[in-house]
Scaffold this motif. Structure first.
Motif, PDB file in Angstrom:
ATOM      1  N   SER A   1       0.832  -1.205   0.000  1.00 39.97           N
ATOM      2  CA  SER A   1       0.000   0.000   0.000  1.00 39.97           C
ATOM      3  C   SER A   1       0.865   1.254   0.000  1.00 39.97           C
ATOM      4  O   SER A   1       0.594   2.223  -0.726  1.00 39.97           O
TER       5      SER A   1
ATOM      6  N   THR B   1       2.323   1.670  -3.314  1.00 39.78           N
ATOM      7  CA  THR B   1       1.300   2.139  -4.247  1.00 39.78           C
ATOM      8  C   THR B   1       1.093   3.649  -4.118  1.00 39.78           C
ATOM      9  O   THR B   1       0.943   4.367  -5.121  1.00 39.78           O
ATOM     10  N   LYS B   2       1.093   4.112  -2.852  1.00 38.26           N
ATOM     11  CA  LYS B   2       0.954   5.556  -2.637  1.00 38.26           C
ATOM     12  C   LYS B   2       2.138   6.315  -3.232  1.00 38.26           C
ATOM     13  O   LYS B   2       1.974   7.367  -3.864  1.00 38.26           O
TER      14      LYS B   2
ATOM     15  N   SER C   1       2.104   9.085  -6.129  1.00 37.64           N
ATOM     16  CA  SER C   1       2.694  10.438  -6.056  1.00 37.64           C
ATOM     17  C   SER C   1       3.608  10.680  -7.241  1.00 37.64           C
ATOM     18  O   SER C   1       3.581  11.760  -7.853  1.00 37.64           O
TER      19      SER C   1
END
Length: 500
Positions: free
Chosen positions: A390, A393-394, A398
């Protein structure tokens, strides 16, 4: 002792139905199956043949210290067998044929013609062939559960006046003996078959034993093991035979019990389940022992049924021969003692099976706890991986936003450059020396007309521009084809590396 036919001295045909041999009267069904297994039952040549014959002639005196006379013969050919068969024996004597095998899955060390002569001499029952068919060469564990006992009383043949009234009984037993090899399990399950024929008039017992227990072989050869007088029970060797077969049961069950005890001690002490050294192979070991115990219990149950048939056969025989009550009751007591031992062994086998159930249950619980702990550990690891994924993924999101903003900026800059490129191109063209303004018709300063002039060699610039553009397009096309060809060559190599 009945003498064999003279034709038995010749080599017997391997098709007894066609040559009218002794087995021809056994019936087509049994005989056909027996004929199909001849090559697996008997050795094809005399080399390696081994048949022991033990003649026991009881003492004729009344002194209890008189011992029976024992004559032994080692036979390796048909001629020697016929010579022994033609020897007469007194009333009350006993003759035992011992047929050997190298191991439990090999053929009998006797040729077919010798076996045929022995069976014709002692008048074996047709059911004995069913027992013999389970004693041949094997490539797998076939017929490992077949056990049977057959009893028969025959009446005199009034038409031929050849044979008198007689009785016979045959059965097979399975027993355990130490094999002497360096294996994890020191015990082997072996099979033996026995046949007794007893004519009531001559009272000459004839025995045929195949792969007898070791202890029974020693008893047959020991004159001290025989009763000294002719008043001995005609079925007494059955007691010795069964006792020899039962001799290994106690040691074998103790071996199984020790194996189960060692497995039980692994989980007998209370401690954390993580400290138990238990894995799936431990449960497989218990399953192997349970399979052996079930096989042993089946053998014990079948042997008890055999003893029941022997008890009934002896009772009928005692009434027919009018045996003394002491002999009859003594034989029945011996059978009862053997039955008591076998029932105790059967109870022990069932007790060990019950114990193995408890051990299997505990092992299963420990393995389930290990499995649940492993599932929990894997779940936590998957949770950590999901969290890390996660975060990644963030971060990728970005970066994608930044790339999207940069792409938008570059797109705007590109559009601005496209809008101003024509003007820049025109102004650059007019700023060259190829184009200039010239004043025409001027009489004075500030007068006259400005005229645009183009150099006559401007075609050179046009030609150079066209050639340079074509060269650029050609170089770009060649470079693109080279890249495509390199990818086509590299693709099979990557596929081959994945396959390897």
């Amino acid at each position: 002792m009945r003498l064999p036919d003279t034709s038995l001295g010749r080599r017997a045909d391997l098709r007894p139905v066609e040559n009218g041999g002794y087995f021809a009267g056994y019936g087509g069904g049994v005989l056909a199956e027996f004929h199909s297994k001849l090559s697996d039952l008997f050795i094809p040549e005399r080399q390696g043949c081994r048949v022991d014959v033990v003649d026991v002639v009881p003492a004729t005196g009344v002194d209890a210290d008189d011992k029976a006379q024992v004559n032994e013969y080692a036979i390796s050919s048909m001629e020697e067998l016929v010579s022994v068969l033609n020897q007469s024996s007194p009333s009350g004597s006993s003759r035992t044929f011992l047929v050997h095998r190298v191991n439990s899955w090999s053929r009998m060390n006797v040729t077919y013609d010798m076996f045929h002569a022995i069976c014709a001499s002692i008048r074996t029952a047709p059911e004995f062939v069913k027992l013999v068919m389970g004693l041949g060469r094997k490539l797998g564990s076939s017929d490992e559960d077949f056990m049977a006992c057959y009893s028969r009383f025959s009446m005199p043949d009034t038409t031929s006046q050849t044979y008198d009234q007689a009785c016979d009984i045959c059965y097979n037993i399975r027993y355990y003996e130490r094999h002497g090899r360096e294996l994890e399990d020191p015990w082997s399950c072996r099979q033996s078959a026995i046949h007794q024929t007893y004519p009531f008039s001559s009272k000459q017992s004839s025995w045929l034993v195949i792969q007898s227990p070791t202890a029974f072989t020693l008893d047959v050869r020991d004159a001290q093991a025989r009763t000294t007088t002719a008043a001995a029970h005609p079925m007494s060797p059955h007691i010795q035979y069964l006792a020899a077969g039962n001799a290994g049961w106690r040691g074998y069950l103790n071996y199984i019990a020790d194996r189960l005890k060692s497995l039980d001690e692994e989980v007998a002490v209370c401690k954390r389940y993580g400290e138990f050294g238990v894995d799936f192979s431990s449960k497989q070991s218990i399953n192997l022992l349970r399979r052996k115990l079930r096989h042993a219990a089946a053998i014990l149950a079948s042997t008890l049924e055999t003893l029941g048939t022997l008890r009934s056969h002896e009772a009928t025989m005692a009434r027919t021969l009018d045996l003394r009550v002491s002999l009859h009751e003594g034989f029945q007591r011996e059978l009862q003692n053997l039955s008591s031992e076998l029932r105790n062994y059967l109870q022990t086998a069932r007790k060990l099976l019950s114990l193995s159930d408890d051990i299997t249950s505990i092992y299963g619980d420990i393995l389930n706890l290990h499995s649940q702990e492993l599932i929990q550990t894997n779940g936590m690891a998957l949770t950590h991986l999901t969290q890390a994924n996660s975060l990644e993924t963030k971060a990728i999101g970005s970066l994608a936003d930044c790339a999207r903003q940069e792409s938008r900026t570059m797109r705007i800059a590109t559009l601005v450059a496209v809008y101003y490129l024509p003007a820049n191109l025109v102004l650059s063209f007019f700023s060259t020396t190829l184009v200039w303004f010239e004043t025409v018709g001027a009489d004075g300063p500030g007068q006259g007309l400005s005229v645009l002039r183009v150099h006559r060699e401007i075609w050179i610039a046009v030609v150079v521009t066209v050639v340079l553009g074509a060269f650029t397009v050609a170089i770009s096309s060649w470079w693109e084809r080279r890249e495509v060809k390199g990818e086509e060559i590299a693709s099979p190599k990557r596929t081959l590396l994945r396959a390897c």
